[in-house]
Write a protein that holds these residues in place. Structure first.
Motif, mmCIF file in Angstrom:
data_model
loop_
_atom_site.group_PDB
_atom_site.id
_atom_site.type_symbol
_atom_site.label_atom_id
_atom_site.label_comp_id
_atom_site.label_asym_id
_atom_site.label_seq_id
_atom_site.Cartn_x
_atom_site.Cartn_y
_atom_site.Cartn_z
ATOM 1 N N PHE A 1 23.881 -36.982 -1.066
ATOM 2 C CA PHE A 1 23.717 -38.385 -0.692
ATOM 3 C C PHE A 1 23.336 -39.233 -1.902
ATOM 4 C CE2 PHE A 1 21.134 -41.954 0.769
ATOM 5 C CZ PHE A 1 22.096 -42.627 1.499
ATOM 6 N N ILE A 2 22.406 -38.755 -2.706
ATOM 7 C CA ILE A 2 21.988 -39.512 -3.895
ATOM 8 C C ILE A 2 23.163 -39.685 -4.854
ATOM 9 C CG2 ILE A 2 20.560 -39.401 -5.980
ATOM 10 C CD1 ILE A 2 18.294 -38.340 -4.179
ATOM 11 N N LEU A 3 23.955 -38.628 -5.032
ATOM 12 C CA LEU A 3 25.143 -38.751 -5.897
ATOM 13 C C LEU A 3 26.106 -39.808 -5.360
ATOM 14 C CD1 LEU A 3 25.899 -35.006 -6.735
ATOM 15 C CD2 LEU A 3 25.040 -36.770 -8.297
ATOM 16 N N LEU A 4 26.332 -39.792 -4.057
ATOM 17 C CA LEU A 4 27.252 -40.765 -3.458
ATOM 18 C C LEU A 4 26.758 -42.199 -3.618
ATOM 19 C CD1 LEU A 4 28.298 -38.862 -0.209
ATOM 20 C CD2 LEU A 4 29.800 -39.527 -2.110
ATOM 21 N N ILE A 5 25.471 -42.426 -3.402
ATOM 22 C CA ILE A 5 24.993 -43.812 -3.508
ATOM 23 C C ILE A 5 24.911 -44.275 -4.958
ATOM 24 C CG2 ILE A 5 23.800 -43.772 -1.297
ATOM 25 C CD1 ILE A 5 21.143 -43.757 -2.890
ATOM 26 N N LYS A 6 24.813 -43.332 -5.889
ATOM 27 C CA LYS A 6 24.845 -43.714 -7.306
ATOM 28 C C LYS A 6 26.275 -44.058 -7.737
ATOM 29 C CE LYS A 6 20.536 -43.417 -8.217
ATOM 30 N NZ LYS A 6 19.767 -44.628 -8.385
ATOM 31 N N LEU A 7 27.247 -43.318 -7.200
ATOM 32 C CA LEU A 7 28.641 -43.581 -7.533
ATOM 33 C C LEU A 7 29.179 -44.835 -6.843
ATOM 34 C CD1 LEU A 7 30.118 -39.960 -7.373
ATOM 35 C CD2 LEU A 7 29.797 -41.373 -9.418
ATOM 36 N N PHE A 8 28.793 -45.008 -5.589
ATOM 37 C CA PHE A 8 29.274 -46.134 -4.787
ATOM 38 C C PHE A 8 28.039 -46.803 -4.199
ATOM 39 C CE2 PHE A 8 32.037 -42.447 -4.319
ATOM 40 C CZ PHE A 8 33.216 -42.914 -4.869
ATOM 41 N N LYS A 9 27.805 -48.017 -4.572
ATOM 42 C CA LYS A 9 26.598 -48.707 -4.127
ATOM 43 C C LYS A 9 26.487 -48.690 -2.600
ATOM 44 C CE LYS A 9 24.017 -52.838 -4.783
ATOM 45 N NZ LYS A 9 23.379 -53.582 -5.771
ATOM 46 N N ALA A 10 25.374 -48.136 -2.113
ATOM 47 C CA ALA A 10 25.143 -48.026 -0.673
ATOM 48 C C ALA A 10 23.646 -48.116 -0.405
ATOM 49 C CB ALA A 10 25.701 -46.709 -0.144
ATOM 50 N N ASN A 11 23.305 -48.318 0.848
ATOM 51 C CA ASN A 11 21.905 -48.446 1.241
ATOM 52 C C ASN A 11 21.257 -47.073 1.367
ATOM 53 O OD1 ASN A 11 19.645 -48.675 3.385
ATOM 54 N ND2 ASN A 11 19.955 -50.754 2.623
ATOM 55 N N LEU A 12 20.218 -46.854 0.599
ATOM 56 C CA LEU A 12 19.486 -45.591 0.590
ATOM 57 C C LEU A 12 18.855 -45.287 1.945
ATOM 58 C CD1 LEU A 12 17.859 -43.519 -1.598
ATOM 59 C CD2 LEU A 12 16.023 -44.955 -0.752
ATOM 60 N N TYR A 13 18.212 -46.275 2.539
ATOM 61 C CA TYR A 13 17.416 -46.061 3.747
ATOM 62 C C TYR A 13 18.266 -45.680 4.957
ATOM 63 C CZ TYR A 13 14.136 -48.458 0.735
ATOM 64 O OH TYR A 13 13.368 -48.812 -0.336
ATOM 65 N N SER A 14 19.408 -46.347 5.098
ATOM 66 C CA SER A 14 20.259 -46.041 6.254
ATOM 67 C C SER A 14 20.826 -44.632 6.160
ATOM 68 C CB SER A 14 21.387 -47.070 6.392
ATOM 69 O OG SER A 14 22.239 -47.057 5.272
ATOM 70 N N GLY A 15 21.066 -44.148 4.951
ATOM 71 C CA GLY A 15 21.610 -42.806 4.771
ATOM 72 C C GLY A 15 20.564 -41.714 4.883
ATOM 73 N N PHE A 16 19.460 -41.847 4.148
ATOM 74 C CA PHE A 16 18.401 -40.838 4.217
ATOM 75 C C PHE A 16 17.817 -40.741 5.627
ATOM 76 C CE2 PHE A 16 17.072 -40.289 -0.448
ATOM 77 C CZ PHE A 16 17.555 -38.990 -0.482
ATOM 78 N N GLY A 17 17.685 -41.891 6.272
ATOM 79 C CA GLY A 17 17.179 -41.876 7.652
ATOM 80 C C GLY A 17 18.090 -41.079 8.559
#
Length: 128
Positions: free
Chosen positions: A48-64
Motif C-alpha cells: 500500500f505504501i509503495l502504491l501511494i508513493k507511486l500514485f498519489k492517494a489518500n493514506l487513511y482511506s487505504g490503511f483503514g
C-alpha cells in the motif's frame, strides 16, 4: 463551537487509518503468534505504501481498509465486522467532510483493496 466539535470528531475517525494506529495493530497482531496473520498485514502495508508513493492517494482511506479487512477476517465475527464497517464509513465521511480530495480517497480505497488481495493470496501460497 459546534463546528469545531464536529471537525475534532472527524479527525478522530481519520486517525483510525493512520500509520501510528496501523503500527499499534501490527504490535497487537505480532503477539498472536500467528506469523501468517502478521505477514498479511506487513505485506499489505508495504504494498500500500509503495502504491501511494507511486500514485498519489489518500493514506487513511487505504490503511483503514487494510485493517478493516484483516481484523474482520481474523475475528470472523459478524457483529465486529458490522462495527468495523460502520467505523470505516465514518472515516470516509470524515475525510470528505474535511475536504480531502475525493479522487485521492477513492484511489486510497482501491489501493487498499488491491494490496489486501495481493497480500491475502501471497500469504495463502506461502503458508498453506
Amino acid at each position: 463551537m459546534k463546528k469545531s466539535w464536529i471537525k475534532e470528531f472527524a479527525r478522530d475517525f481519520i486517525a483510525l487509518g493512520s500509520i501510528p494506529f496501523f503500527i499499534l495493530v501490527l504490535v497487537r497482531v505480532s503477539i498472536l503468534s500467528k506469523p501468517y496473520f502478521l505477514s498479511q498485514f506487513m505485506i499489505s502495508g508495504v504494498l500500500f505504501i509503495l502504491l501511494i508513493k507511486l500514485f498519489k492517494a489518500n493514506l487513511y482511506s487505504g490503511f483503514g481498509l487494510v485493517m478493516l479487512i484483516f481484523t474482520s477476517l481474523y475475528y470472523n465475527d459478524l457483529q465486529f465486522a458490522i462495527f468495523a464497517i460502520l467505523a470505516y464509513i465514518c472515516l470516509i465521511v470524515s475525510l470528505i467532510y474535511l475536504d480531502n480530495d475525493k479522487k485521492e480517497i477513492l484511489k486510497g480505497v482501491l489501493f487498499g483493496i488491491l494490496s489486501s488481495l495481493i497480500s491475502y493470496y501471497a500469504v495463502q501460497m506461502i503458508f498453506f
